[in-house]
Design a protein around this motif. Structure first.
Motif, mmCIF file in Angstrom:
data_model
loop_
_atom_site.group_PDB
_atom_site.id
_atom_site.type_symbol
_atom_site.label_atom_id
_atom_site.label_comp_id
_atom_site.label_asym_id
_atom_site.label_seq_id
_atom_site.Cartn_x
_atom_site.Cartn_y
_atom_site.Cartn_z
ATOM 1 N N UNK A 125 -14.428 -0.117 5.916
ATOM 2 C CA UNK A 125 -13.681 0.906 5.120
ATOM 3 C C UNK A 125 -14.563 2.110 4.546
ATOM 4 N N UNK A 154 -16.156 11.860 5.276
ATOM 5 C CA UNK A 154 -14.927 12.305 5.167
ATOM 6 C C UNK A 154 -14.520 13.089 3.903
ATOM 7 N N UNK A 182 -2.971 3.870 5.554
ATOM 8 C CA UNK A 182 -3.283 4.777 6.681
ATOM 9 C C UNK A 182 -3.601 4.012 8.129
ATOM 10 N N UNK A 209 -6.088 4.645 11.630
ATOM 11 C CA UNK A 209 -7.281 5.523 12.023
ATOM 12 C C UNK A 209 -7.361 5.078 13.352
ATOM 13 N N UNK A 238 -11.500 9.001 14.976
ATOM 14 C CA UNK A 238 -10.869 10.111 14.384
ATOM 15 C C UNK A 238 -10.440 9.908 12.734
ATOM 16 N N UNK A 239 -9.896 10.813 12.163
ATOM 17 C CA UNK A 239 -9.602 10.865 10.769
ATOM 18 C C UNK A 239 -8.471 9.698 10.332
ATOM 19 N N UNK A 240 -8.412 9.703 9.082
ATOM 20 C CA UNK A 240 -7.529 8.610 8.395
ATOM 21 C C UNK A 240 -6.382 9.496 8.350
ATOM 22 N N UNK A 241 -5.183 8.869 8.939
ATOM 23 C CA UNK A 241 -3.824 9.573 8.860
ATOM 24 C C UNK A 241 -3.156 8.909 7.732
ATOM 25 N N UNK A 274 -6.615 0.945 13.755
ATOM 26 C CA UNK A 274 -7.207 0.361 12.582
ATOM 27 C C UNK A 274 -6.180 0.915 11.359
ATOM 28 N N UNK A 316 -5.879 0.834 7.515
ATOM 29 C CA UNK A 316 -6.397 0.753 6.118
ATOM 30 C C UNK A 316 -5.442 1.023 5.027
ATOM 31 N N UNK A 328 -9.217 -0.815 1.380
ATOM 32 C CA UNK A 328 -9.420 -2.050 1.986
ATOM 33 C C UNK A 328 -10.449 -2.092 2.974
ATOM 34 N N UNK A 329 -10.818 -3.237 3.321
ATOM 35 C CA UNK A 329 -11.701 -3.369 4.658
ATOM 36 C C UNK A 329 -11.152 -3.015 5.977
ATOM 37 N N UNK A 330 -9.719 -2.895 5.798
ATOM 38 C CA UNK A 330 -9.052 -2.326 7.357
ATOM 39 C C UNK A 330 -8.603 -3.542 8.000
ATOM 40 N N UNK A 353 -7.845 -4.476 11.891
ATOM 41 C CA UNK A 353 -7.999 -3.951 13.536
ATOM 42 C C UNK A 353 -6.905 -4.667 14.243
#
Lengths: 110, 116
Positions: A41, A87, B36, B38, B42-45, B91, B93, B108-110, B112
């Motif tokens: 994260x 970021x 989000x 990801x 790539x970026x966080x959307x 991913x 998050x 959070x840790x996300x 997958x």
């Protein structure tokens, strides 16, 4: 609207410095900086608020130029632990929602 | 220690399955949480803003009926990916906090998610 980050990637040797830029086409209320390691994260680094300021966190600091709608993150005397993707998240409409840039991948080598 | 817990960390399931992801704030009450998505490198959307006790606010292009969000308490938000297909693999998050310009979002840790 997504901010523009540059460079896309940078490779450093331990002890070297680097600057990462984050630019917005719109006025900003705040800029947030995060670092993400692969598969993990994002971890919060710092926030810069409207009004223009500079902040520091160990040997990582940042500035916010409100007029230029731009923020820069400075990595000084880089350490191996600084490796990761950085970021910037920008708040445009004062609603606490962040738009993140595409990221800058930093690799620090011994 | 972690202030936001996300579960599960990894899910692999067949196409057509619905998958629920939980996001819990551990140290504080979160009236607002963010979800989000990801893609690799790539970026966080931002997908949606989850609001305790009310409907979530979805970003443009995100299907409400596909990604169901429930924020039933001040410490828990859930994202359900309904009838998941391979293109939903990503991913995911969540974050909590950040409800003022000078407050960070804690991630959070996300999760997958892989849809076969």
């Amino acid at each position: 609207q997504q901010p523009v980050q540059s460079p896309q990637a940078v490779i450093l040797r331990e002890g070297e410095d680097a600057v990462i830029n984050c630019s917005s086409s719109k006025a900003l209320y705040s800029v947030h900086w995060y670092r993400q390691k692969h598969g993990e994260a994002p971890v919060f680094l710092m926030i810069l608020l409207k009004g223009g300021e500079q902040k520091g966190h160990e040997k990582i600091s940042a500035s916010f130029n409100e007029k230029k709608q731009q923020s820069s993150l400075y990595l000084t005397a880089s350490q191996l632990s600084y490796s990761g993707t950085y970021f910037c998240g920008t708040e445009i409409t004062n609603d606490y929602k962040l738009s993140f840039g595409a990221g800058t991948t930093v690799t620090v080598r011994a | 220690g972690a202030v936001v817990s996300q579960h599960p960390s990894r899910v692999i399931c067949k196409s057509g399955t619905s998958v629920k992801i939980e996001c819990r704030s551990l140290d504080f009450q979160a009236t607002t949480m963010f979800w989000y998505r990801q893609f690799p490198k790539q970026s966080l959307m931002l997908m949606a803003t989850s609001n305790e006790g009310s409907k979530a606010t979805y970003e443009q292009g995100v299907e409400k009926d596909k990604f169901l969000i429930n924020h039933a308490s001040l410490t828990l938000s859930t994202l359900t990916v309904t009838s998941a297909h391979p293109e939903d693999s990503s991913f995911y998050i969540c974050s909590a906090g950040g409800t003022a310009s000078n407050q960070p979002q804690h991630f959070g840790d996300g999760t997958r998610l892989s849809i076969l």
